[in-house]
Design an enzyme around this catalytic site. Structure first.
Site, PDB file in Angstrom:
ATOM      1  N   HIS A   1       8.381   7.595  -6.456  1.00 42.47           N
ATOM      2  CA  HIS A   1       7.899   6.251  -6.826  1.00 42.47           C
ATOM      3  C   HIS A   1       8.063   6.052  -8.326  1.00 42.47           C
ATOM      4  CE1 HIS A   1       4.421   8.348  -8.346  1.00 42.47           C
ATOM      5  NE2 HIS A   1       4.126   8.816  -7.143  1.00 42.47           N
TER       6      HIS A   1
HETATM    7  P1  TYD Z   1       0.536   9.662  -4.878  1.00 39.62           P
HETATM    8  O1  TYD Z   1       0.503   9.245  -6.298  1.00 39.62           O
HETATM    9  O2  TYD Z   1       1.247   8.792  -3.905  1.00 39.62           O
HETATM   10  O3  TYD Z   1       1.092  11.146  -4.766  1.00 39.62           O
HETATM   11  P2  TYD Z   1       2.489  11.750  -5.247  1.00 39.62           P
HETATM   12  O4  TYD Z   1       3.074  10.804  -6.226  1.00 39.62           O
HETATM   13  O5  TYD Z   1       2.178  13.054  -5.853  1.00 39.62           O
HETATM   14  O6  TYD Z   1       3.316  11.952  -4.035  1.00 39.62           O
HETATM   15  O7  TYD Z   1      -0.970   9.875  -4.414  1.00 39.62           O
HETATM   16  C1  TYD Z   1      -1.317  10.254  -3.100  1.00 39.62           C
HETATM   17  C2  TYD Z   1      -2.638   9.605  -2.750  1.00 39.62           C
HETATM   18  O8  TYD Z   1      -3.687  10.156  -3.565  1.00 39.62           O
HETATM   19  C3  TYD Z   1      -2.650   8.118  -3.037  1.00 39.62           C
HETATM   20  O9  TYD Z   1      -2.276   7.380  -1.898  1.00 39.62           O
HETATM   21  C4  TYD Z   1      -4.089   7.862  -3.427  1.00 39.62           C
HETATM   22  C5  TYD Z   1      -4.586   9.146  -3.983  1.00 39.62           C
HETATM   23  N1  TYD Z   1      -4.697   9.170  -5.477  1.00 39.62           N
HETATM   24  C6  TYD Z   1      -5.861   8.737  -6.079  1.00 39.62           C
HETATM   25  O10 TYD Z   1      -6.801   8.277  -5.395  1.00 39.62           O
HETATM   26  N2  TYD Z   1      -5.985   8.827  -7.437  1.00 39.62           N
HETATM   27  C7  TYD Z   1      -4.986   9.295  -8.211  1.00 39.62           C
HETATM   28  O11 TYD Z   1      -5.128   9.370  -9.464  1.00 39.62           O
HETATM   29  C8  TYD Z   1      -3.749   9.707  -7.595  1.00 39.62           C
HETATM   30  C9  TYD Z   1      -2.610  10.229  -8.393  1.00 39.62           C
HETATM   31  C10 TYD Z   1      -3.669   9.640  -6.226  1.00 39.62           C
END
Ligand code: TYD
Length: 129
Positions: A49
């Protein structure tokens, strides 16, 4: 500002080494958030993303992994494998993380609080922006 590796202070000591990060000093933004990624099963990838506003600084606190940055024109892969440097990622960059070693821990400092609306999760949308 472009993505770049930033060296952190290192205090080498027989008792164990120490490094640290200060906002607006070692990282070029005010830190609003810290999160970490751990217990990643072999072969899994995280990220995939971009953020509209959030800037990040990524440190391999333990183990190693790759961060792939894509500005829409070219891709660059950084391997992070030491806890005394990190990768600055500006806003508006598509990023993925993969090749996590066993027991690796990724610390990620962010310039913004968590906000799902700040994410661009669709690659075509990212390219159009
Ligand atoms: P995401 O940023 O999509 O993970 P990655 O980029 O590592 O694959 O985050 C996964 C889930 O975690 C997201 O849907 C919601 C939660 N989340 C939070 O609640 N707070 C945060 O600071 C982050 C990074 C994620």
């Amino acid at each position: 500002m472009e993505s770049k590796l930033i060296n952190l202070p290192r205090y080498l000591d027989k008792r164990g080494n120490l490094s640290f990060i200060e906002e607006c000093n070692h990282v070029p933004f005010a830190i609003k958030r810290a999160y970490w990624i751990y217990d990643v099963p072999g072969g899994e990838a995280r990220g995939g993303h971009a953020y509209r506003l959030n800037e990040e600084f990524i440190v391999a606190l333990s183990g190693c992994f790759d961060v792939i940055l894509d500005d829409g024109k070219k891709k660059k892969t950084y391997t992070l494998n030491r806890s005394y440097y990190g990768l600055y990622v500006p806003k508006g960059i598509w990023r993925e993380m993969n090749n996590f070693s066993t027991n690796s821990v990724a610390l990620i400092l962010g310039s913004e609080p968590y906000d799902e609306h700040d994410y661009i999760r669709n690659y075509d949308e990212f390219i159009n922006l």
